[in-house]
Design a protein around this motif. Sequence first.
Motif, PDB file in Angstrom:
ATOM      1  N   ALA A  52      10.699  24.034  -7.540  1.00 59.22           N
ATOM      2  CA  ALA A  52       9.637  23.731  -8.504  1.00 59.22           C
ATOM      3  C   ALA A  52       8.738  22.625  -7.980  1.00 59.22           C
ATOM      4  O   ALA A  52       7.542  22.606  -8.256  1.00 59.22           O
ATOM      5  CB  ALA A  52      10.232  23.329  -9.847  1.00 59.22           C
ATOM      6  N   GLY A  53       9.312  21.679  -7.232  1.00 59.46           N
ATOM      7  CA  GLY A  53       8.503  20.601  -6.693  1.00 59.46           C
ATOM      8  C   GLY A  53       9.347  19.456  -6.188  1.00 59.46           C
ATOM      9  O   GLY A  53      10.568  19.403  -6.411  1.00 59.46           O
ATOM     10  N   THR A  54       8.684  18.567  -5.477  1.00 56.61           N
ATOM     11  CA  THR A  54       9.317  17.376  -4.928  1.00 56.61           C
ATOM     12  C   THR A  54       8.564  16.156  -5.420  1.00 56.61           C
ATOM     13  O   THR A  54       7.329  16.121  -5.357  1.00 56.61           O
ATOM     14  CB  THR A  54       9.310  17.414  -3.384  1.00 56.61           C
ATOM     15  OG1 THR A  54      10.003  18.586  -2.957  1.00 56.61           O
ATOM     16  CG2 THR A  54       9.974  16.189  -2.793  1.00 56.61           C
ATOM     17  N   ILE A  55       9.300  15.170  -5.903  1.00 51.75           N
ATOM     18  CA  ILE A  55       8.718  13.923  -6.402  1.00 51.75           C
ATOM     19  C   ILE A  55       9.200  12.803  -5.492  1.00 51.75           C
ATOM     20  O   ILE A  55      10.401  12.618  -5.312  1.00 51.75           O
ATOM     21  CB  ILE A  55       9.148  13.628  -7.860  1.00 51.75           C
ATOM     22  CG1 ILE A  55       8.872  14.829  -8.758  1.00 51.75           C
ATOM     23  CG2 ILE A  55       8.439  12.386  -8.378  1.00 51.75           C
ATOM     24  CD1 ILE A  55      10.038  15.752  -8.928  1.00 51.75           C
ATOM     25  N   THR A  56       8.256  12.078  -4.906  1.00 59.38           N
ATOM     26  CA  THR A  56       8.587  10.952  -4.042  1.00 59.38           C
ATOM     27  C   THR A  56       8.082   9.687  -4.724  1.00 59.38           C
ATOM     28  O   THR A  56       6.871   9.482  -4.852  1.00 59.38           O
ATOM     29  CB  THR A  56       7.947  11.107  -2.649  1.00 59.38           C
ATOM     30  OG1 THR A  56       8.361  12.368  -2.096  1.00 59.38           O
ATOM     31  CG2 THR A  56       8.354   9.967  -1.726  1.00 59.38           C
ATOM     32  N   SER A  57       9.010   8.863  -5.192  1.00 61.52           N
ATOM     33  CA  SER A  57       8.670   7.609  -5.874  1.00 61.52           C
ATOM     34  C   SER A  57       8.997   6.445  -4.956  1.00 61.52           C
ATOM     35  O   SER A  57      10.061   6.424  -4.336  1.00 61.52           O
ATOM     36  CB  SER A  57       9.475   7.473  -7.170  1.00 61.52           C
ATOM     37  OG  SER A  57       9.244   8.576  -8.017  1.00 61.52           O
ATOM     38  N   THR A  58       8.087   5.495  -4.899  1.00 56.44           N
ATOM     39  CA  THR A  58       8.316   4.298  -4.078  1.00 56.44           C
ATOM     40  C   THR A  58       8.529   3.116  -4.995  1.00 56.44           C
ATOM     41  O   THR A  58       7.670   2.774  -5.816  1.00 56.44           O
ATOM     42  CB  THR A  58       7.122   4.036  -3.140  1.00 56.44           C
ATOM     43  OG1 THR A  58       6.927   5.192  -2.323  1.00 56.44           O
ATOM     44  CG2 THR A  58       7.382   2.828  -2.260  1.00 56.44           C
ATOM     45  N   TYR A  59       9.700   2.521  -4.849  1.00 56.72           N
ATOM     46  CA  TYR A  59      10.064   1.323  -5.609  1.00 56.72           C
ATOM     47  C   TYR A  59       9.881   0.122  -4.685  1.00 56.72           C
ATOM     48  O   TYR A  59      10.296   0.153  -3.523  1.00 56.72           O
ATOM     49  CB  TYR A  59      11.517   1.413  -6.092  1.00 56.72           C
ATOM     50  CG  TYR A  59      11.714   2.537  -7.081  1.00 56.72           C
ATOM     51  CD1 TYR A  59      11.624   2.311  -8.440  1.00 56.72           C
ATOM     52  CD2 TYR A  59      11.984   3.825  -6.647  1.00 56.72           C
ATOM     53  CE1 TYR A  59      11.797   3.342  -9.351  1.00 56.72           C
ATOM     54  CE2 TYR A  59      12.153   4.873  -7.545  1.00 56.72           C
ATOM     55  CZ  TYR A  59      12.052   4.622  -8.893  1.00 56.72           C
ATOM     56  OH  TYR A  59      12.220   5.646  -9.792  1.00 56.72           O
ATOM     57  N   LEU A  60       9.258  -0.921  -5.203  1.00 53.19           N
ATOM     58  CA  LEU A  60       8.992  -2.128  -4.415  1.00 53.19           C
ATOM     59  C   LEU A  60       9.854  -3.277  -4.944  1.00 53.19           C
ATOM     60  O   LEU A  60       9.980  -3.459  -6.154  1.00 53.19           O
ATOM     61  CB  LEU A  60       7.516  -2.514  -4.520  1.00 53.19           C
ATOM     62  CG  LEU A  60       6.512  -1.448  -4.065  1.00 53.19           C
ATOM     63  CD1 LEU A  60       5.085  -1.904  -4.377  1.00 53.19           C
ATOM     64  CD2 LEU A  60       6.683  -1.150  -2.587  1.00 53.19           C
ATOM     65  N   PHE A  61      10.400  -4.018  -4.019  1.00 52.43           N
ATOM     66  CA  PHE A  61      11.213  -5.186  -4.358  1.00 52.43           C
ATOM     67  C   PHE A  61      10.533  -6.412  -3.787  1.00 52.43           C
ATOM     68  O   PHE A  61      10.528  -6.619  -2.574  1.00 52.43           O
ATOM     69  CB  PHE A  61      12.637  -5.017  -3.798  1.00 52.43           C
ATOM     70  CG  PHE A  61      13.360  -3.872  -4.422  1.00 52.43           C
ATOM     71  CD1 PHE A  61      14.131  -4.066  -5.565  1.00 52.43           C
ATOM     72  CD2 PHE A  61      13.264  -2.593  -3.901  1.00 52.43           C
ATOM     73  CE1 PHE A  61      14.772  -2.997  -6.170  1.00 52.43           C
ATOM     74  CE2 PHE A  61      13.906  -1.523  -4.497  1.00 52.43           C
ATOM     75  CZ  PHE A  61      14.674  -1.721  -5.631  1.00 52.43           C
ATOM     76  N   LYS A  62       9.894  -7.158  -4.678  1.00 48.39           N
ATOM     77  CA  LYS A  62       9.237  -8.399  -4.257  1.00 48.39           C
ATOM     78  C   LYS A  62      10.329  -9.472  -4.237  1.00 48.39           C
ATOM     79  O   LYS A  62      10.850  -9.856  -5.277  1.00 48.39           O
ATOM     80  CB  LYS A  62       8.115  -8.790  -5.223  1.00 48.39           C
ATOM     81  CG  LYS A  62       7.351  -9.990  -4.752  1.00 48.39           C
ATOM     82  CD  LYS A  62       6.165 -10.274  -5.672  1.00 48.39           C
ATOM     83  CE  LYS A  62       5.398 -11.474  -5.157  1.00 48.39           C
ATOM     84  NZ  LYS A  62       4.275 -11.788  -6.025  1.00 48.39           N
ATOM     85  N   ARG A  63      10.650  -9.883  -3.034  1.00 49.92           N
ATOM     86  CA  ARG A  63      11.737 -10.830  -2.853  1.00 49.92           C
ATOM     87  C   ARG A  63      11.264 -12.242  -3.160  1.00 49.92           C
ATOM     88  O   ARG A  63      10.124 -12.611  -2.850  1.00 49.92           O
ATOM     89  CB  ARG A  63      12.277 -10.758  -1.420  1.00 49.92           C
ATOM     90  CG  ARG A  63      12.722  -9.376  -0.973  1.00 49.92           C
ATOM     91  CD  ARG A  63      13.844  -8.817  -1.829  1.00 49.92           C
ATOM     92  NE  ARG A  63      14.275  -7.503  -1.312  1.00 49.92           N
ATOM     93  CZ  ARG A  63      15.279  -6.835  -1.784  1.00 49.92           C
ATOM     94  NH1 ARG A  63      16.001  -7.291  -2.790  1.00 49.92           N
ATOM     95  NH2 ARG A  63      15.606  -5.658  -1.273  1.00 49.92           N
ATOM     96  N   GLY A  64      12.122 -13.013  -3.798  1.00 52.55           N
ATOM     97  CA  GLY A  64      11.800 -14.401  -4.112  1.00 52.55           C
ATOM     98  C   GLY A  64      11.515 -15.192  -2.844  1.00 52.55           C
ATOM     99  O   GLY A  64      12.014 -14.875  -1.773  1.00 52.55           O
ATOM    100  N   LEU A  65      10.678 -16.188  -2.972  1.00 47.05           N
ATOM    101  CA  LEU A  65      10.356 -17.022  -1.811  1.00 47.05           C
ATOM    102  C   LEU A  65      11.559 -17.866  -1.457  1.00 47.05           C
ATOM    103  O   LEU A  65      12.177 -18.507  -2.304  1.00 47.05           O
ATOM    104  CB  LEU A  65       9.147 -17.924  -2.110  1.00 47.05           C
ATOM    105  CG  LEU A  65       7.828 -17.181  -2.307  1.00 47.05           C
ATOM    106  CD1 LEU A  65       6.746 -18.166  -2.743  1.00 47.05           C
ATOM    107  CD2 LEU A  65       7.407 -16.479  -1.040  1.00 47.05           C
ATOM    108  N   ALA A  66      11.924 -17.845  -0.187  1.00 47.89           N
ATOM    109  CA  ALA A  66      13.092 -18.609   0.265  1.00 47.89           C
ATOM    110  C   ALA A  66      12.682 -20.021   0.652  1.00 47.89           C
ATOM    111  O   ALA A  66      11.592 -20.315   1.001  1.00 47.89           O
ATOM    112  CB  ALA A  66      13.739 -17.921   1.453  1.00 47.89           C
TER     113      ALA A  66
END
Length: 147
Positions: free
Chosen positions: A133-147
Amino acid sequence: MSVPVETLQRELRGRRLPGGEITLERHETAIAEDALRAEPDGTDAAHPAWFIIASLRCMGVSVEELCALAHQDSGDTLLFGSCRIDQTNTLRAGATYAAQAHIGEVGSRHARDGSRLDSVEVVVELSEAGTPAGTITSTYLFKRGLA
């Protein structure tokens, strides 16, 4: 301290997720069409937004579990980066779809504020009785805390 991107890539890239199954119940598709202000077309075609809903319901892991796989810690922020839908067939109200899921590309870059921004692609492939039926490509972003 944030996990190195090389570790994320080694642990996640290509990893199979449990996947799942979804039935597009007729009453739910009607509610969604009303909420989206979509004009009914008199067929059993479900609104294309169901691809996104199915991708979230059928990864086989919760978003919280995905965050754990990506080593998100209390100083990190989860962002939704993008979603690409490659539709093969129209989704239908009343139909049941099986989903296979895996993690695709894993990468990293720096944001304008200097923080690290890791990206994790989740790919969900939907099919009905073996017919894609289809392909769904989701991009999740993880903004990392400043070290």
